[in-house]
Structure formats: structure tokens, C-alpha cells
Design a protein around this motif. Structure first.
Motif, PDB file in Angstrom:
ATOM      1  N   TRP A 182       0.828  -1.204   0.000  1.00  0.00           N
ATOM      2  CA  TRP A 182       0.000   0.000   0.000  1.00  0.00           C
ATOM      3  C   TRP A 182       0.865   1.257   0.000  1.00  0.00           C
ATOM      4  O   TRP A 182       0.639   2.179  -0.757  1.00  0.00           O
ATOM      5  N   ARG A 183       1.904   1.269   0.873  1.00  0.00           N
ATOM      6  CA  ARG A 183       2.835   2.421   0.919  1.00  0.00           C
ATOM      7  C   ARG A 183       3.570   2.568  -0.410  1.00  0.00           C
ATOM      8  O   ARG A 183       3.753   3.674  -0.902  1.00  0.00           O
ATOM      9  N   ALA A 184       3.998   1.458  -0.977  1.00  0.00           N
ATOM     10  CA  ALA A 184       4.690   1.508  -2.271  1.00  0.00           C
ATOM     11  C   ALA A 184       3.762   2.061  -3.345  1.00  0.00           C
ATOM     12  O   ALA A 184       4.167   2.881  -4.173  1.00  0.00           O
ATOM     13  N   ALA A 185       2.504   1.625  -3.306  1.00  0.00           N
ATOM     14  CA  ALA A 185       1.532   2.125  -4.288  1.00  0.00           C
ATOM     15  C   ALA A 185       1.299   3.621  -4.096  1.00  0.00           C
ATOM     16  O   ALA A 185       1.236   4.380  -5.065  1.00  0.00           O
ATOM     17  N   LEU A 186       1.179   4.067  -2.853  1.00  0.00           N
ATOM     18  CA  LEU A 186       0.997   5.500  -2.582  1.00  0.00           C
ATOM     19  C   LEU A 186       2.204   6.310  -3.022  1.00  0.00           C
ATOM     20  O   LEU A 186       2.068   7.375  -3.607  1.00  0.00           O
ATOM     21  N   THR A 187       3.394   5.803  -2.744  1.00  0.00           N
ATOM     22  CA  THR A 187       4.621   6.494  -3.137  1.00  0.00           C
ATOM     23  C   THR A 187       4.703   6.599  -4.660  1.00  0.00           C
ATOM     24  O   THR A 187       5.010   7.649  -5.208  1.00  0.00           O
ATOM     25  N   THR A 188       4.401   5.502  -5.344  1.00  0.00           N
ATOM     26  CA  THR A 188       4.407   5.506  -6.808  1.00  0.00           C
ATOM     27  C   THR A 188       3.357   6.471  -7.342  1.00  0.00           C
ATOM     28  O   THR A 188       3.622   7.245  -8.255  1.00  0.00           O
ATOM     29  N   GLY A 189       2.160   6.439  -6.743  1.00  0.00           N
ATOM     30  CA  GLY A 189       1.093   7.355  -7.166  1.00  0.00           C
ATOM     31  C   GLY A 189       1.481   8.803  -6.965  1.00  0.00           C
ATOM     32  O   GLY A 189       1.247   9.653  -7.829  1.00  0.00           O
ATOM     33  N   ALA A 190       2.100   9.121  -5.837  1.00  0.00           N
ATOM     34  CA  ALA A 190       2.538  10.499  -5.570  1.00  0.00           C
ATOM     35  C   ALA A 190       3.593  10.932  -6.582  1.00  0.00           C
ATOM     36  O   ALA A 190       3.581  12.064  -7.068  1.00  0.00           O
ATOM     37  N   ALA A 191       4.517  10.032  -6.908  1.00  0.00           N
ATOM     38  CA  ALA A 191       5.547  10.362  -7.901  1.00  0.00           C
ATOM     39  C   ALA A 191       4.924  10.636  -9.266  1.00  0.00           C
ATOM     40  O   ALA A 191       5.342  11.561  -9.977  1.00  0.00           O
ATOM     41  N   LEU A 192       3.910   9.846  -9.633  1.00  0.00           N
ATOM     42  CA  LEU A 192       3.240  10.070 -10.914  1.00  0.00           C
ATOM     43  C   LEU A 192       2.513  11.412 -10.933  1.00  0.00           C
ATOM     44  O   LEU A 192       2.535  12.124 -11.931  1.00  0.00           O
ATOM     45  N   VAL A 193       1.860  11.761  -9.833  1.00  0.00           N
ATOM     46  CA  VAL A 193       1.172  13.055  -9.755  1.00  0.00           C
ATOM     47  C   VAL A 193       2.167  14.189  -9.911  1.00  0.00           C
ATOM     48  O   VAL A 193       1.947  15.145 -10.652  1.00  0.00           O
ATOM     49  N   LEU A 194       3.308  14.092  -9.229  1.00  0.00           N
ATOM     50  CA  LEU A 194       4.327  15.142  -9.348  1.00  0.00           C
ATOM     51  C   LEU A 194       4.879  15.214 -10.763  1.00  0.00           C
ATOM     52  O   LEU A 194       5.072  16.295 -11.309  1.00  0.00           O
ATOM     53  N   ALA A 195       5.124  14.063 -11.358  1.00  0.00           N
ATOM     54  CA  ALA A 195       5.676  14.061 -12.716  1.00  0.00           C
ATOM     55  C   ALA A 195       4.690  14.640 -13.714  1.00  0.00           C
ATOM     56  O   ALA A 195       5.053  15.433 -14.573  1.00  0.00           O
ATOM     57  N   THR A 196       3.415  14.270 -13.610  1.00  0.00           N
ATOM     58  CA  THR A 196       2.440  14.801 -14.556  1.00  0.00           C
ATOM     59  C   THR A 196       2.141  16.260 -14.258  1.00  0.00           C
ATOM     60  O   THR A 196       1.818  17.023 -15.153  1.00  0.00           O
ATOM     61  N   GLY A 197       2.266  16.685 -13.006  1.00  0.00           N
ATOM     62  CA  GLY A 197       2.078  18.091 -12.661  1.00  0.00           C
ATOM     63  C   GLY A 197       3.090  18.969 -13.378  1.00  0.00           C
ATOM     64  O   GLY A 197       2.774  20.050 -13.838  1.00  0.00           O
ATOM     65  N   CYS A 198       4.322  18.479 -13.471  1.00  0.00           N
ATOM     66  CA  CYS A 198       5.354  19.233 -14.186  1.00  0.00           C
ATOM     67  C   CYS A 198       5.061  19.260 -15.678  1.00  0.00           C
ATOM     68  O   CYS A 198       5.315  20.232 -16.350  1.00  0.00           O
ATOM     69  N   GLY A 199       4.519  18.151 -16.195  1.00  0.00           N
ATOM     70  CA  GLY A 199       4.227  18.071 -17.622  1.00  0.00           C
ATOM     71  C   GLY A 199       3.065  18.944 -18.038  1.00  0.00           C
ATOM     72  O   GLY A 199       3.002  19.379 -19.169  1.00  0.00           O
ATOM     73  N   THR A 200       2.135  19.225 -17.164  1.00  0.00           N
ATOM     74  CA  THR A 200       0.959  19.986 -17.565  1.00  0.00           C
ATOM     75  C   THR A 200       1.306  21.421 -17.943  1.00  0.00           C
ATOM     76  O   THR A 200       0.665  21.995 -18.796  1.00  0.00           O
ATOM     77  N   VAL A 201       2.299  21.991 -17.335  1.00  0.00           N
ATOM     78  CA  VAL A 201       2.708  23.349 -17.708  1.00  0.00           C
ATOM     79  C   VAL A 201       3.211  23.342 -19.147  1.00  0.00           C
ATOM     80  O   VAL A 201       2.840  24.194 -19.956  1.00  0.00           O
ATOM     81  N   GLU A 202       4.027  22.364 -19.480  1.00  0.00           N
ATOM     82  CA  GLU A 202       4.550  22.268 -20.845  1.00  0.00           C
ATOM     83  C   GLU A 202       3.427  21.961 -21.836  1.00  0.00           C
ATOM     84  O   GLU A 202       3.406  22.484 -22.944  1.00  0.00           O
TER      85      GLU A 202
END
Length: 142
Positions: A7-27
């Protein structure tokens, strides 16, 4: 309790994906705003009034029709707007995006755009900077 680790691994992975896509949305927003500005410039260079009006925000289309006393497609072509007619793709000097607003700078023109539910639309064109004052724009909404 291995399920907690998963569950923690899934949350960590999910948080990383949100951060990565957050950076991509500006571009992505920057690219989409630039594409709309290029569509406007290409249509203007081709004297395609319908295509120019398709990229204009509703308030700008209304202002064109009101001031020209004709349909936007005809009225917008009577405006004396500068154009990046020669290879507008290569002429983009800068794109700034802040939230749902954007500024796209060409050598002879600056466009301001806003993000609507149907995509990026031009809210002002034919804009020139003025020292210590807002831009002066030939085409804008009322």
C-alpha cells in the motif's frame, strides 16, 4: 504485514506520478497555447476569416462583429493586424503561461490567450508593449 508495504509503495508511486504529470501539464499548456497562436497567425496570413474567428474568444468575436457591423469572418479581415506571415512556426519568440492565461510573442505581434473548455482562444491580438503601462491591443474583447 506485507499488504501495508504494498500500500505504501503504491501510494509512493502514485505520488511520484502526480508530481511528474504536474510538471508536464505546464509544458502541455504552453504547447497548446502556442499551437492556438500559430493557428491564428496562419489563418490571418491566409486571410481565412472563418479560421481566425474560430480561434478567437467569444467576447472578441462579439466585439469584432459589433465594431465592424458584419460577421466576424468578414470583419476580422478588415482589422489592420500585424502578422507573422512568413514561417510563423519559426517566428515564435516566447511563450509564457500562468494558470489559464498565456502570452505568445512573435516578432511583429503579441497575442494573449485564455484557456476555455474548448481549448485555448485568443483574447487579444495586435498587442504592443508600452513602458510602465499595459500592452496596447488592436483586437480585444469588449
Amino acid at each position: 504485514m506485507p499488504w501495508r508495504r504494498r500500500w505504501r509503495a503504491a501510494l509512493t508511486t502514485g505520488a511520484a506520478l502526480v508530481l511528474a504529470t504536474g510538471c508536464g501539464t505546464v509544458e502541455e499548456r504552453r504547447t497548446a497555447a502556442m499551437d492556438a497562436a500559430l493557428d491564428f497567425e496562419r489563418a490571418l496570413a491566409a486571410r481565412d476569416g472563418a479560421a481566425v474567428c474560430a480561434v478567437l474568444a467569444p467576447s472578441v468575436r462579439e466585439e469584432v462583429e459589433r465594431s465592424a457591423r458584419t460577421a466576424c469572418e468578414e470583419g476580422v479581415l478588415t482589422e489592420e493586424l500585424p502578422s507573422a506571415a512568413r514561417a510563423p512556426d519559426d517566428a515564435v519568440e516566447g511563450v509564457d503561461v500562468s494558470g489559464r492565461q498565456a502570452r505568445v510573442v512573435f516578432p511583429a505581434d503579441t497575442l494573449f490567450l485564455s484557456q476555455f473548455s474548448g481549448g485555448w482562444k485568443v483574447i487579444a491580438a495586435g498587442c504592443t508593449p508600452r513602458p510602465q503601462r499595459p500592452y496596447e491591443c488592436l483586437l480585444k474583447g469588449g
